[in-house]
Design a protein around this motif. Sequence first.
Motif, PDB file in Angstrom:
ATOM      1  N   LYS A  20       0.849  -1.214   0.000  1.00  0.00           N
ATOM      2  CA  LYS A  20       0.000   0.000   0.000  1.00  0.00           C
ATOM      3  C   LYS A  20       0.877   1.253   0.000  1.00  0.00           C
ATOM      4  CE  LYS A  20      -3.726   2.532   0.857  1.00  0.00           C
ATOM      5  NZ  LYS A  20      -4.752   2.795  -0.110  1.00  0.00           N
ATOM      6  N   LYS A  23       2.687   1.751  -3.475  1.00  0.00           N
ATOM      7  CA  LYS A  23       1.802   2.257  -4.539  1.00  0.00           C
ATOM      8  C   LYS A  23       1.548   3.753  -4.385  1.00  0.00           C
ATOM      9  CE  LYS A  23      -0.636  -2.009  -5.577  1.00  0.00           C
ATOM     10  NZ  LYS A  23      -1.866  -2.768  -5.421  1.00  0.00           N
ATOM     11  N   ARG A  24       1.235   4.166  -3.157  1.00  0.00           N
ATOM     12  CA  ARG A  24       0.980   5.586  -2.901  1.00  0.00           C
ATOM     13  C   ARG A  24       2.224   6.430  -3.151  1.00  0.00           C
ATOM     14  NH1 ARG A  24      -2.054   7.725   1.042  1.00  0.00           N
ATOM     15  NH2 ARG A  24      -1.325   9.652   0.103  1.00  0.00           N
ATOM     16  N   ASP A  26       4.885   5.728  -4.997  1.00  0.00           N
ATOM     17  CA  ASP A  26       5.244   5.753  -6.413  1.00  0.00           C
ATOM     18  C   ASP A  26       4.375   6.738  -7.189  1.00  0.00           C
ATOM     19  OD1 ASP A  26       7.098   4.659  -8.348  1.00  0.00           O
ATOM     20  OD2 ASP A  26       5.381   3.661  -9.277  1.00  0.00           O
TER      21      ASP A  26
END
Length: 143
Positions: A20, A23-24, A26
């Motif tokens: 999680k 992803k945030r 990146d």
Amino acid sequence: MSEFDRQASFGWLINVVAGKAEKRLDAELKQHGLTVALWPTMMCLWEEEGVTQRQIALKAKVENSTTTRTLDKLEKLGLVERRDDPDSRRNYRIYLTESGKALRDKVAAIPMAINAELLTTLNDNEQTQLIHLLQKVVTNVEL
């Protein structure tokens, strides 16, 4: 033999949180021309410039070959430069360019905000304890 319990598995739990966060991070970094793969090296250089590639790999806990590719990308982006190492004819010292230095102010708050969001269910003492325990684990991680 006991059964595998995903809900009690350190690896699975840490992977969910890390996935999680990654992803945030990146998505946010891409808005500034970076990726999550380049992030550990930039953090190391913001902490200390003039280090060798090997020192970066050790601090970032990544393979030396990964650091080579990362530095190549960062150099092409104009964020770092390699300079001859006065102590070794075979090594380079890595320095941030002015653009690399300036980028820190633009992106430093991003991971702090993501961490704060992910840790909202824990009180201050729990957050401190979790970070301390993870630091103990990471200290013993070798590549």
